[in-house]
Design an enzyme around this catalytic site. Structure first.
Site, short mmCIF file in Angstrom:
data_model
loop_
_atom_site.label_atom_id
_atom_site.label_comp_id
_atom_site.label_asym_id
_atom_site.label_seq_id
_atom_site.Cartn_x
_atom_site.Cartn_y
_atom_site.Cartn_z
N HIS A 76 -8.35 102.11 -19.20
CA HIS A 76 -6.85 102.08 -18.56
C HIS A 76 -6.18 103.26 -19.31
CE1 HIS A 76 -4.79 100.26 -21.62
NE2 HIS A 76 -5.60 98.77 -21.23
N HIS A 114 -5.61 103.37 -23.25
CA HIS A 114 -7.02 103.61 -23.94
C HIS A 114 -7.11 105.14 -23.49
CE1 HIS A 114 -8.31 99.62 -22.30
NE2 HIS A 114 -8.18 99.59 -23.69
N CYS A 160 -2.63 82.27 -32.18
CA CYS A 160 -2.45 82.91 -30.82
C CYS A 160 -3.99 83.27 -30.42
CB CYS A 160 -1.52 83.75 -30.69
SG CYS A 160 -1.47 84.72 -28.90
N CYS A 210 -3.79 87.06 -29.32
CA CYS A 210 -3.67 88.18 -30.48
C CYS A 210 -4.68 87.97 -31.47
CB CYS A 210 -2.32 87.95 -31.10
SG CYS A 210 -1.11 87.89 -30.18
N CYS A 260 4.26 83.12 -28.88
CA CYS A 260 3.80 84.22 -29.20
C CYS A 260 4.74 85.52 -28.57
CB CYS A 260 2.29 84.49 -28.90
SG CYS A 260 1.89 86.24 -28.88
N HIS A 276 2.17 87.37 -25.95
CA HIS A 276 1.66 86.64 -24.88
C HIS A 276 2.75 85.79 -24.18
CE1 HIS A 276 -1.73 88.42 -26.83
NE2 HIS A 276 -2.25 88.32 -25.73
N LYS A 290 4.83 95.55 -16.84
CA LYS A 290 3.65 95.63 -17.32
C LYS A 290 2.42 96.14 -16.54
CE LYS A 290 1.49 92.98 -21.24
NZ LYS A 290 1.77 93.79 -22.31
N LYS A 319 -3.71 93.74 -13.84
CA LYS A 319 -4.45 93.32 -12.72
C LYS A 319 -3.69 92.82 -11.79
CE LYS A 319 -9.26 93.50 -14.10
NZ LYS A 319 -10.38 92.68 -14.31
N1 MSP Z 1 -9.73 96.76 -30.69
C1 MSP Z 1 -8.69 97.02 -31.17
C2 MSP Z 1 -8.58 98.28 -32.00
C3 MSP Z 1 -9.55 98.32 -33.14
S1 MSP Z 1 -9.39 99.66 -34.14
C4 MSP Z 1 -10.26 99.30 -35.53
C5 MSP Z 1 -7.59 97.14 -30.02
N2 MSP Z 1 -8.24 97.72 -28.97
S2 MSP Z 1 -7.36 97.82 -27.26
O1 MSP Z 1 -8.45 98.15 -26.42
O2 MSP Z 1 -6.28 96.67 -27.30
O3 MSP Z 1 -6.35 98.89 -27.52
C6 MSP Z 1 -6.68 100.31 -28.18
C7 MSP Z 1 -5.68 101.04 -27.89
O4 MSP Z 1 -5.02 101.41 -26.50
C8 MSP Z 1 -4.41 100.96 -28.82
O5 MSP Z 1 -4.27 102.28 -29.52
C9 MSP Z 1 -3.20 100.78 -27.99
O6 MSP Z 1 -1.92 101.19 -28.51
C10 MSP Z 1 -3.55 101.70 -26.69
N3 MSP Z 1 -2.86 101.01 -25.46
C11 MSP Z 1 -3.08 100.05 -25.05
N4 MSP Z 1 -2.03 99.91 -23.99
C12 MSP Z 1 -1.16 101.02 -24.12
C13 MSP Z 1 -0.13 101.45 -23.28
N5 MSP Z 1 0.24 100.94 -22.23
N6 MSP Z 1 0.33 102.77 -23.66
C14 MSP Z 1 -0.34 103.41 -24.54
N7 MSP Z 1 -1.17 102.95 -25.48
C15 MSP Z 1 -1.55 101.65 -25.48
O7 MSP Z 1 -6.35 97.30 -30.30
#
Ligand code: MSP
Length: 514
Positions: A19, A22, A127, A130, A144, A147, A296, A299
């Site tokens: 999304h 990421h 949690c 988390c 939490c 959540h 937020k 889905k």
């Molecule tokens: N699996 C862990 C990271 C392990 S690294 C050794 C994780 N994964 S994640 O899929 O939840 O998120 C990864 C990245 O996406 C994080 O850097 C997180 O900040 C970013 N984002 C998730 N939602 C976001 C927004 N709404 N805006 C910007 N980035 C955010 O955490």
């Protein structure tokens, strides 16, 4: 030669599909990697997926499939999404890769042999969302904070890492290295955390509760806590790619992360490395979050922003441009498709795209694409145009080094704006009507071709596909690269021909917000 860089993204949990969040982290890493490569800096860029732990086991169970089947599918989706989005990663690591398992076990063994792991009973508030225990004081009204669900009390025997033993050493490192955590606000947050006592880290989960993980090398009844497994990916990937140069490359590692995962990266990871006798990485670069207008991203609200939908709707470069231009790295920003459309139309279609199409069209119309000589003594207006692009070149470099991508783009677009003004003020389309001014028309267009060439070089890390297309339309070889930058005038020798214009950034006519 410039020192090398090793750029990483967090590895993404395979409990959600790719999304906006990421995509932002990945696009920033890709832009930085392209920027360094375009300076001929040896660059490695790694991304991947985080596939173990409760969260994933539960996502697989909810989908009614075995975990391995689930992780293969979603990990594949991440890899394909980045490939289809033109993300130029060198390697895609998965925590279910065999080489990664071996590295995790080796590092845990080293920490264990050091005497930094002990066995103890723990009772705490956990949690599941988390995947971590919370202290009472961290809860928000007993729930939490992330959540908004009450945690579950769990009592179990586990292995603990003596994280506290490295607290002072870490504090000293961060104090001595102001660029270890940037932007500064996050560095201050971490320093504040380290000035309070930190608890030891529970690094295991009993298999009786969770078996989807990497076995502890010294006790087969336990698997590794998902963060202690995931963080090691940065080392396992580099070992796999550059086994022999690991020691010289690793201190140049830059981890790009979002603000929600600062603590594991700024505290768990460096203390684990210290205990394992591995030097620290170069630093963390922390970005803020995208906030959705209606709350937020979820889905159920139907407002999940998927990178490939954005690509289909606007083009990947337009989406990248918006992400990098709109968010000040480190701060939060609001995502809005309306704002995206406004930006794309103003900056890309009207600003950059229009400049390119006007110049290439006039080149074609007046000279059949054949580039004419520059003025022997350039008038002041030509000098001012050149100065605008020299300034953009300096400022883009300065701002990218400071991670201020939005400022870098702003600086480049200042110069592009100057070039559009120059078209208006020199008015080659008027001069062209007077045969006596034909040479001047040729000079003006040559100046503008240089402006486009430099724009293409400077824009390439941000909008790679379009910058490459423009480069080709300019009739230039290879691709836009900053290290090959030629002096003004040298790129277009006598007899050089440019191509007719193409639409680089189509104007978005109707808002198609879903
Ligand atoms: N699996 C862990 C990271 C392990 S690294 C050794 C994780 N994964 S994640 O899929 O939840 O998120 C990864 C990245 O996406 C994080 O850097 C997180 O900040 C970013 N984002 C998730 N939602 C976001 C927004 N709404 N805006 C910007 N980035 C955010 O955490």
């Amino acid at each position: 030669m410039a020192s090398p860089v090793y750029i990483t993204t967090p590895i993404y949990y395979v409990n959600a599909e790719p999304h906006l969040g990421h995509t932002y982290t990945t696009v920033v890493a890709d832009t930085l990697a392209r920027y360094h490569r375009s300076h001929a800096t040896p660059t490695l860029f790694v991304t991947g997926t985080d596939e173990h732990g409760d969260k994933i086991a539960r996502a697989a169970a909810a989908a009614g499939v075995d975990p391995k089947h689930h992780v293969d599918r979603v990990s594949g989706l991440f890899r394909e999404t980045w490939q289809a989005s033109g993300i130029g990663f060198d390697h895609f690591i998965r925590t279910t890769d065999e080489h990664h398992r071996a590295t995790v076990q080796e590092i845990l063994n080293r920490i264990h042999e050091r005497g930094d792991i002990y066995f103890g009973e723990y009772s705490g508030l956990y949690c599941y969302g988390c995947e971590r225990f919370y202290a009472e004081r961290e809860l928000d009204g007993g729930k939490c904070p992330d959540h908004q669900t009450p945690p579950t009390r769990i009592t179990e025997s586990n292995y603990f890492f003596r994280m506290g033993a490295y607290q002072q050493q870490l504090l000293a490192h961060i104090e001595a290295h102001p660029d270890f955590i940037l932007p500064e606000g996050y560095r201050r947050e971490v320093l504040a955390l380290l000035r309070e006592p930190i608890e030891d880290l529970c690094i295991s989960r009993p298999k009786s509760r969770l078996d989807w993980g990497i076995e502890l090398p010294f006790d087969r009844d336990y698997v590794t806590y998902v963060w202690a497994d995931a963080l090691v990916n940065y080392v396992s990937a580099l070992r796999l790619l550059r086994a022999t140069d690991f020691d010289s490359l690793w201190p140049h590692a830059i981890h790009i992360i979002g603000k929600d995962i600062v603590k594991p990266h700024a505290i768990y990871w460096p203390t684990m490395l210290m205990s394992a006798g591995i030097p620290l990485f170069h630093g963390l670069r922390v970005h803020g979050h995208w906030i959705m207008e209606g709350g937020k991203m979820s889905k159920s609200l139907g407002n999940v922003v998927r990178p490939l939908d954005m690509k289909a709707r606007y083009g990947m470069d337009a989406f990248r441009y918006y992400l990098l231009r709109e968010m000040a790295f480190g701060q939060d920003a609001v995502f809005s498709e309306e704002a995206l459309i406004t930006r794309v139309n103003a900056d890309l279609a009207n600003g950059f795209g229009n400049l390119a199409s006007r110049v290439l069209a006039m080149q074609q119309r007046y000279f059949a694409g054949c580039v004419q000589p520059l003025a022997a003594t350039p008038p002041a207006e030509d000098g001012a145009l050149r100065a605008a692009f020299s300034q953009a070149r300096r400022e883009v470099a300065e701002h990218v080094e400071a991670l201020a991508f939005h400022r870098a783009l702003e600086a480049l677009w200042q110069a592009i704006g100057h070039a559009n003004q120059y078209v208006q003020s020199t008015a080659p389309f008027v001069l062209a009507k007077d045969p006596a001014r034909r040479a001047r028309v040729g000079e003006i267009l040559h100046e503008l071709l240089e402006a486009l060439r430099v724009s293409s070089e400077l824009a390439a890390p941000f909008v790679p596909e379009t910058a490459g297309r423009l480069w080709t339309l300019l009739g230039l070889e290879g691709g836009p690269r900053l290290d090959r930058s030629l002096p003004w005038g040298a790129a277009f020798p006598a007899g050089h021909t440019t191509a007719p214009p193409e639409v680089l950034f189509p104007r978005i006519e109707t808002p198609s917000v879903s």
